[in-house]
Motif scaffolding. Structure first.
Motif, PDB file in Angstrom:
ATOM      1  N   ILE A  56       0.818  -1.210   0.000  1.00  0.00           N
ATOM      2  CA  ILE A  56       0.000   0.000   0.000  1.00  0.00           C
ATOM      3  C   ILE A  56       0.856   1.267   0.000  1.00  0.00           C
ATOM      4  N   GLN A 301      -1.851   5.939   6.311  1.00  0.00           N
ATOM      5  CA  GLN A 301      -1.386   4.653   5.790  1.00  0.00           C
ATOM      6  C   GLN A 301      -0.191   4.105   6.562  1.00  0.00           C
ATOM      7  N   ILE A 320      -7.287  -1.459   3.718  1.00  0.00           N
ATOM      8  CA  ILE A 320      -6.125  -0.570   3.744  1.00  0.00           C
ATOM      9  C   ILE A 320      -5.634  -0.295   2.330  1.00  0.00           C
TER      10      ILE A 320
END
Length: 326
Positions: A56, A301, A320
């Motif tokens: 991510i 994040q 996420i």
């Protein structure tokens, strides 16, 4: 002169005096510097590992953050271990060539750090003003080329420092009233004409830092205009909140840097010398210590990735990965 070659007036070594006037307190002064350095090493290494490990975080913003972390940890590592040796073991001797090398790396990575902050401002500008084209504009090759150009710019501007300093005659002694080899601190103990060194140092500061600050200012002016044109207050808050970590990093880096720069040149008789030396050391160490903390707290994040990493929780990865940080 001890340790000097009389024929060339070039010393074999310099003596770094640490923090002049506070020699008796060196051990106590070293404790916060050691603690900050440990936080910087652990924080930046952890941040770089996390960005490399979590998919991510494989985005331009975090690639630039990785490069900033690497720059910060390299910068403080060029000075802090040697400084702690001075404080703890009274190992003040440094070879002439080693001093020039330390000076080169300190100023090169300082300039690179400024350049990285500028690139991160441009990243935020593209992310907010051109969100649909963010991934196509800031591709991996573009990021690599921009980062390499920033580093090479630093090398090109700083390399003359070593030659300008090496050419000077040193007939006043070899004691440097500093904790590391700073360009002007070394030049000032010379008995030669250091006007060229002073002028070139000022020129580099104006060209490199002024250009970076100009780009940062323009980027945030455009970002502010774009955010103010958004229809809802929630959208404006969400867009601008992605910039808060970077703004904090800018303040943490440039405020002590400017204090160090101006007191070194214009405040020599009004600011106590030991205050100047302490700030000069903090200006190299503070960004490396605070940036991982700021980004860890302010960036959603990263915060969620840290929690997931330490908890070992594999659930919620899909949610996420669906988050966007523009």
């Amino acid at each position: 002169m001890s340790g000097a070659n009389s024929s060339s007036l070039t010393p074999e070594f310099f003596i770094l005096n640490g923090i002049p006037g506070l020699e008796e307190a060196h051990v106590w002064i070293s404790l916060p510097f050691c603690f900050m350095y440990m936080i910087a090493v652990v924080g930046n290494c952890g941040l770089m590992y996390l960005i490399g490990h979590e998919e991510i975080l494989h985005r331009p913003m975090y690639y630039f953050l990785t490069l900033l972390s690497f720059t910060d940890i390299t910068l403080c590592t060029t000075t802090v271990p040697n400084m702690l040796c001075i404080f703890w073991f009274n190992l003040k001797k440094i070879g002439f060539k080693a001093c020039l090398a330390q000076m080169f790396f300190v100023h090169t990575f300082t300039a690179t750090e400024s350049g990285m902050l500028m690139l991160m401002a441009l990243d935020r500008y593209v992310a907010i003003c051109y969100p649909l084209r963010y991934g196509t504009i800031l591709t991996n090759p573009v990021i690599a080329k921009a980062s390499l150009a920033t580093f090479l710019r630093s090398v090109a501007f700083i390399l003359p420092f070593t030659f300008l300093t090496k050419r000077l005659p040193y007939c006043r002694g070899n004691l440097i009233p500093h904790a590391y080899c700073d360009h002007m601190s070394v030049a000032k103990i010379s008995c030669g004409n250091v006007k060229v060194n002073a002028v070139y140092g000022l020129l580099v500061a104006l060209v490199v830092c002024a250009f970076d600050i100009f780009c940062i200012t323009v980027s945030y002016t455009m970002i502010l205009r774009a955010v103010m044109n958004l229809s809802s207050a929630d959208a404006r808050h969400k867009a601008f909140s992605t910039c808060t970590s970077h703004i904090c990093a800018i303040v943490i880096t440039y405020v002590p840097a400017f204090f160090n720069f101006f007191t070194h040149r214009f405040g020599g008789h009004t600011i106590p010398h030991h205050i100047h030396i302490i700030v000069a050391n903090l200006y190299l160490l503070l960004p490396a210590t605070m940036n991982p903390i700021v980004y860890g707290v302010k960036t959603k994040q990263i915060r969620e990735s840290v929690i997931k990493f330490f908890s070992g929780d594999k659930s919620g990865i899909t949610e996420i990965k669906g988050l966007k940080n523009k």
